[in-house]
Scaffold this active site. Sequence first.
Site, PDB file in Angstrom:
ATOM      1  N   ASP A  18      42.529   5.216  49.891  1.00 38.34           N
ATOM      2  CA  ASP A  18      42.817   6.544  50.573  1.00 38.34           C
ATOM      3  C   ASP A  18      42.239   6.509  52.026  1.00 38.34           C
ATOM      4  OD1 ASP A  18      44.151   7.278  48.380  1.00 38.34           O
ATOM      5  OD2 ASP A  18      42.423   8.013  47.476  1.00 38.34           O
ATOM      6  N   GLY A  20      43.617   5.345  54.727  1.00 40.74           N
ATOM      7  CA  GLY A  20      44.677   5.404  55.679  1.00 40.74           C
ATOM      8  C   GLY A  20      44.943   3.893  56.168  1.00 40.74           C
ATOM      9  N   LYS A  21      44.994   3.171  55.258  1.00 36.24           N
ATOM     10  CA  LYS A  21      45.494   1.583  55.364  1.00 36.24           C
ATOM     11  C   LYS A  21      46.908   1.721  55.722  1.00 36.24           C
ATOM     12  CE  LYS A  21      44.197   0.583  51.408  1.00 36.24           C
ATOM     13  NZ  LYS A  21      43.353   1.689  50.780  1.00 36.24           N
ATOM     14  N   GLY A  22      47.728   2.761  54.987  1.00 32.95           N
ATOM     15  CA  GLY A  22      49.381   2.685  55.177  1.00 32.95           C
ATOM     16  C   GLY A  22      49.609   2.941  56.747  1.00 32.95           C
ATOM     17  N   ALA A  44      48.645   3.082  43.753  1.00 33.28           N
ATOM     18  CA  ALA A  44      48.718   3.194  45.330  1.00 33.28           C
ATOM     19  C   ALA A  44      49.625   4.284  45.863  1.00 33.28           C
ATOM     20  CB  ALA A  44      48.579   1.796  46.099  1.00 33.28           C
ATOM     21  N   GLY A  45      49.501   4.809  46.980  1.00 35.15           N
ATOM     22  CA  GLY A  45      50.604   5.542  47.506  1.00 35.15           C
ATOM     23  C   GLY A  45      50.365   5.984  48.969  1.00 35.15           C
ATOM     24  N   HIS A  46      51.168   6.247  49.762  1.00 39.93           N
ATOM     25  CA  HIS A  46      51.193   6.724  51.080  1.00 39.93           C
ATOM     26  C   HIS A  46      52.378   7.318  51.474  1.00 39.93           C
ATOM     27  CE1 HIS A  46      50.437   2.380  51.562  1.00 39.93           C
ATOM     28  NE2 HIS A  46      51.651   2.637  51.649  1.00 39.93           N
ATOM     29  N   GLN A 187      44.318   0.361  47.054  1.00 40.14           N
ATOM     30  CA  GLN A 187      42.913   0.595  46.638  1.00 40.14           C
ATOM     31  C   GLN A 187      41.904   0.384  47.836  1.00 40.14           C
ATOM     32  OE1 GLN A 187      44.906  -0.952  43.669  1.00 40.14           O
ATOM     33  NE2 GLN A 187      45.954   1.017  44.025  1.00 40.14           N
ATOM     34  N   THR A 202      39.435  -0.150  39.514  1.00 36.34           N
ATOM     35  CA  THR A 202      40.812  -0.358  39.144  1.00 36.34           C
ATOM     36  C   THR A 202      40.843  -1.760  38.449  1.00 36.34           C
ATOM     37  OG1 THR A 202      43.321  -0.456  39.738  1.00 36.34           O
ATOM     38  CG2 THR A 202      41.552  -1.346  41.395  1.00 36.34           C
ATOM     39  N   THR A 262      49.527   9.898  44.985  1.00 37.33           N
ATOM     40  CA  THR A 262      50.110   9.421  43.483  1.00 37.33           C
ATOM     41  C   THR A 262      49.977  10.429  42.322  1.00 37.33           C
ATOM     42  OG1 THR A 262      49.704   7.079  44.066  1.00 37.33           O
ATOM     43  CG2 THR A 262      50.067   7.550  41.806  1.00 37.33           C
ATOM     44  N   GLY A 264      48.360  13.894  42.977  1.00 36.00           N
ATOM     45  CA  GLY A 264      48.046  15.180  43.707  1.00 36.00           C
ATOM     46  C   GLY A 264      46.792  15.940  43.437  1.00 36.00           C
ATOM     47  N   VAL A 375      42.425   9.418  65.139  1.00 37.28           N
ATOM     48  CA  VAL A 375      42.074  10.884  65.557  1.00 37.28           C
ATOM     49  C   VAL A 375      43.069  11.826  65.214  1.00 37.28           C
ATOM     50  CG1 VAL A 375      40.774  10.221  67.627  1.00 37.28           C
ATOM     51  CG2 VAL A 375      42.903  10.302  68.027  1.00 37.28           C
ATOM     52  N   GLY A 376      44.068  11.670  64.342  1.00 41.51           N
ATOM     53  CA  GLY A 376      45.131  12.438  63.933  1.00 41.51           C
ATOM     54  C   GLY A 376      46.238  11.645  62.818  1.00 41.51           C
TER      55      GLY A 376
HETATM   56  P1  IMP Z   1      44.025   2.887  37.855  1.00 40.94           P
HETATM   57  O1  IMP Z   1      44.222   2.072  39.126  1.00 40.94           O
HETATM   58  O2  IMP Z   1      45.099   3.978  37.662  1.00 40.94           O
HETATM   59  O3  IMP Z   1      43.578   2.224  36.707  1.00 40.94           O
HETATM   60  O4  IMP Z   1      42.642   3.972  38.250  1.00 40.94           O
HETATM   61  C1  IMP Z   1      41.347   3.536  38.187  1.00 40.94           C
HETATM   62  C2  IMP Z   1      40.704   4.259  39.227  1.00 40.94           C
HETATM   63  O5  IMP Z   1      41.029   3.825  40.633  1.00 40.94           O
HETATM   64  C3  IMP Z   1      40.539   5.782  38.974  1.00 40.94           C
HETATM   65  O6  IMP Z   1      39.359   6.179  39.495  1.00 40.94           O
HETATM   66  C4  IMP Z   1      41.674   6.150  40.039  1.00 40.94           C
HETATM   67  O7  IMP Z   1      41.748   7.288  40.687  1.00 40.94           O
HETATM   68  C5  IMP Z   1      41.440   5.155  41.184  1.00 40.94           C
HETATM   69  N1  IMP Z   1      42.474   4.505  42.086  1.00 40.94           N
HETATM   70  C6  IMP Z   1      43.628   3.936  41.725  1.00 40.94           C
HETATM   71  N2  IMP Z   1      44.627   3.803  42.816  1.00 40.94           N
HETATM   72  C7  IMP Z   1      43.908   4.521  43.879  1.00 40.94           C
HETATM   73  C8  IMP Z   1      44.452   4.670  45.341  1.00 40.94           C
HETATM   74  O8  IMP Z   1      45.362   4.240  45.686  1.00 40.94           O
HETATM   75  N3  IMP Z   1      43.489   5.326  45.885  1.00 40.94           N
HETATM   76  C9  IMP Z   1      42.305   5.896  45.453  1.00 40.94           C
HETATM   77  N4  IMP Z   1      42.103   5.559  44.138  1.00 40.94           N
HETATM   78  C10 IMP Z   1      42.731   4.998  43.517  1.00 40.94           C
END
Ligand code: IMP
Length: 386
Positions: A18, A20-22, A44-46, A187, A202, A262, A264, A375-376
């Site tokens: 998280d 801010g790679k996206g 992952a998610g953004h 990640q 992960t 991903t 919340g 910065v934003g």
């Molecule tokens: P998994 O990847 O779902 O197996 O989760 C393993 C650990 O990695 C957990 O602590 C998740 O919260 C963390 N994690 C997985 N993907 C992300 C991500 O994109 N950002 C931050 N933490 C992540």
Amino acid sequence: MGYPQQMNTAIIGLQWGDEGKGKLVDLLSEDHEFIVRFQGGANAGHTIVVDDKKYKLHLIPSGILRPQKKCVISNGVVVDPKILVNEIKNLPENHARIYLSDRAHVILPEHIEKENKLTHLGTTKKGIGPAYTDKVSRSGIRFCDKKWVEYFDSDIVRFLSPYICDTRLLLQEALEKKESILFEGAQATMLDIDHGTYPYVTSSNTSIGGLYTGTGIRPRDLKIIGVAKAYTTRVGAGPFPTEDTGKAGIHMQEVGQEFGTTTGRKRRCGWFDSVGVKYSSQINGIDEIALTKLDVLSGLNDLYICINYLLNGKQKTIPSNLEDLQNCIPVYTQIAGWHEDISNVKTFNDLPFNVRKYVDLLEELVKAPITYIGVGAGRDKIIKRC
Ligand code: IMP
């Protein structure tokens, strides 16, 4: 015979995700022809905002919202077909071209069921761990295996089939044609299965090694940009030496809107850990750093930066043993904060003195040049520092 200078770029997280790679991928994708996801999955998610419309991406590389770009989900990724179909269907009409590796492993419904029974690691429940477990134990199913179609509705199979191909070959040809490739890490290094805070990690190699095994190519000219937040966050369980559960941590959480895209979940927050970021920078052999969300620190009187770990009174880098890491005491240096709104500043020299001092100190501690400063939230809120 070499390729032209810095044709390819890898974006790798240096903390616990998280960072801010996206946003950086979105920015740099303009200068690259291919954008590649090489490990992880829909954990992952953004969110990217274009023309006031929000797109939540989990599997498709962030460059997708630039027309004509080619987006690759390569063999190192584990893919939930249902999630991928939904993401593709939600894209605007002129979306980029998508290529899904026939060697990528399929996340099956049973992987998600299995993960729901495991609770202690605070995982994202997307079936990532069980899918990689099957891959390594050689019982997994890939998109090139005819069997994958038996697990999903024929709609889903028909829809995804045209996207499946040999992405290694596609990328090798791109290298030979000198087409530039942007690699989007998911990640981050402290969640790497080998180098992270095991077992609170992960299930893939999130650091640079994952790029090579996860694509099957070896780009010669590769600039590696490590991304770090100006503070630290972590979702899920596991050690976090610089965590701040007091006022400053709440400030970072609220101002930085630190909720997982991903799941919340609220992200845990704390001070910048130069010991951790230096460790990650070394593992990836980074060329430079993109420092993100610096604006979030505006309004704090004093800032702290972790400069050392002490274990039983002795200086330590990131220990391998989890208990040792939990027992490490972070040593901080204190530095004056700032109250100015920096979100409209366009050049490094226009930043207030205390901000520049903070950035310079991080650079000195981590021993890598900080070349981008976020910065934003908007696409244009990045200062490029040459
Ligand atoms: P998994 O990847 O779902 O197996 O989760 C393993 C650990 O990695 C957990 O602590 C998740 O919260 C963390 N994690 C997985 N993907 C992300 C991500 O994109 N950002 C931050 N933490 C992540």
